[in-house]
Enzyme design. Sequence first.
Site, mmCIF file in Angstrom:
data_model
loop_
_atom_site.group_PDB
_atom_site.id
_atom_site.type_symbol
_atom_site.label_atom_id
_atom_site.label_comp_id
_atom_site.label_asym_id
_atom_site.label_seq_id
_atom_site.Cartn_x
_atom_site.Cartn_y
_atom_site.Cartn_z
ATOM 1 N N CYS A 1 0.682 -1.124 -0.084
ATOM 2 C CA CYS A 1 0.056 -0.037 0.238
ATOM 3 C C CYS A 1 0.936 1.452 -0.166
ATOM 4 C CB CYS A 1 -0.835 0.099 1.378
ATOM 5 S SG CYS A 1 -1.754 -1.497 1.364
ATOM 6 N N HIS B 1 -3.690 7.754 5.558
ATOM 7 C CA HIS B 1 -3.682 6.764 4.988
ATOM 8 C C HIS B 1 -5.033 6.054 5.396
ATOM 9 C CE1 HIS B 1 -2.068 2.707 3.367
ATOM 10 N NE2 HIS B 1 -2.572 2.120 4.275
ATOM 11 N N GLU C 1 -2.419 5.534 13.486
ATOM 12 C CA GLU C 1 -2.232 6.645 12.405
ATOM 13 C C GLU C 1 -2.480 7.964 13.071
ATOM 14 O OE1 GLU C 1 -2.521 8.378 8.025
ATOM 15 O OE2 GLU C 1 -3.993 6.805 8.605
ATOM 16 N N LYS D 1 -9.975 7.564 0.845
ATOM 17 C CA LYS D 1 -10.439 6.056 0.742
ATOM 18 C C LYS D 1 -12.057 5.833 1.122
ATOM 19 C CE LYS D 1 -6.031 3.852 1.532
ATOM 20 N NZ LYS D 1 -5.302 5.064 1.805
ATOM 21 N N HIS E 1 -9.677 1.770 -1.102
ATOM 22 C CA HIS E 1 -8.358 1.632 -1.232
ATOM 23 C C HIS E 1 -7.696 0.689 -2.429
ATOM 24 C CE1 HIS E 1 -4.231 0.644 0.377
ATOM 25 N NE2 HIS E 1 -4.785 0.207 1.455
ATOM 26 N N PHE F 1 1.292 -2.994 4.591
ATOM 27 C CA PHE F 1 1.830 -4.487 5.204
ATOM 28 C C PHE F 1 3.261 -4.492 4.813
ATOM 29 C CE2 PHE F 1 -2.582 -6.661 4.576
ATOM 30 C CZ PHE F 1 -3.026 -5.982 5.647
#
Length: 402
Positions: free
Chosen positions: A162, A294, A305, A326, A331, A390
Amino acid sequence: MKRVVITGAGTVNALGQDVAATYEAMREGRCGIGPLEFRDVDRLAIRIGGQVKGFEAEAVFNRQQLSLYDRFTQFTLLAAREAVRQSGLEFSGEMADRSGVVLGNSGGGLLTQDENYRAVYEEGKNRVHPFVVPKLMNNAAASHVSMEFNLRGPSFTVSTACASSNHAMGQAFQMIRSGMCHAMITGGSESMLCFGGVKAWEGLRVMSKDACRPFSANRSGMVQGEGAGIFVFEEYEHARARGAQILGEVLGFAMTSDAADIVMPSKQGAARAISGALRDARVDMTRVGYINAHGTGTAANDKTECAAVADVFGTHADALMMSSTKSMHGHLIGGTGAVELLACLMALNDGVIAPTIGYEEPDPECALEVVPNEAREARVDVVLSNAFAFGGLNAVLVLGRA
């Protein structure tokens, strides 16, 4: 070091098939997430996504091109054409030699893989098309962009889940800043919305069945999207000399690794990336007015976050606006940071902060100003774009008003 500016932008995503339509949807807080439409969707538990609807590849590409272009490459080329057209750049001679392309992508030609696995394993066919490998490889889009625009400098693909797009744009920024290149086409793309792509994500049990609600206490998970965001990064003096329109300046970039867990994010890793980007940009944190988060809509990401932002900005965190687009376009995995950079440019140029839609209940662990449900007019001079992937890979960009 050279200054780096953005002179062109292009996109294809669930909100619109160009930048103007995407900005309009973001201003209106429109949701591009809806029922998925593809083969065997009824076998999935997750049946929603930010799918690009009304896209007719046959109207844009000929038969020979379609045999080479997976859907993620098609999105990339259309967005790149829009970006290069806006920039007004032509790549020939030394300009072609000193320009390249760095794109972010995580899954490669997943639709091509899905179709050919079906053909071989389900339908029992013993042959596949000779162009399957060049169609599905992760660098296909970057290579086709380099060929279409005659980019003879550095050209490659970054694949860091991502964070792929932000890593790619960070590399493009550094190449121009160092003097290696005059201009770079950069950004990212993704198209994982096929049976195998969604089924794989179902296994992680982080997907929502109804909506993406970042920072809301009743969030239920992330929602996949697809599309591309492509930009022309250019050396400032070169852009100024030719009278180019400047959309924004890339001020700084930082990347860190959590070195901790393959899927669980780390507050410390995210905070080091944010503070590192500000340090690289030589920008005082009090000048930052907006952060494109994010913001995946998972509890693990959202809480981590927000904690990282609060740690870095201290008392100034209360004055910040932070939103996750998003919630509108889904996403885009490897392409997500690129499409989200458009919200940063909209904030800088139009004074419009894109909202976090679907927000219903305050979460005490996400107590920042997340611009819930409706866009907001505000003048901001410095913005951040966060991407946390990830594998514990973090990438943050700092942009400033042109």
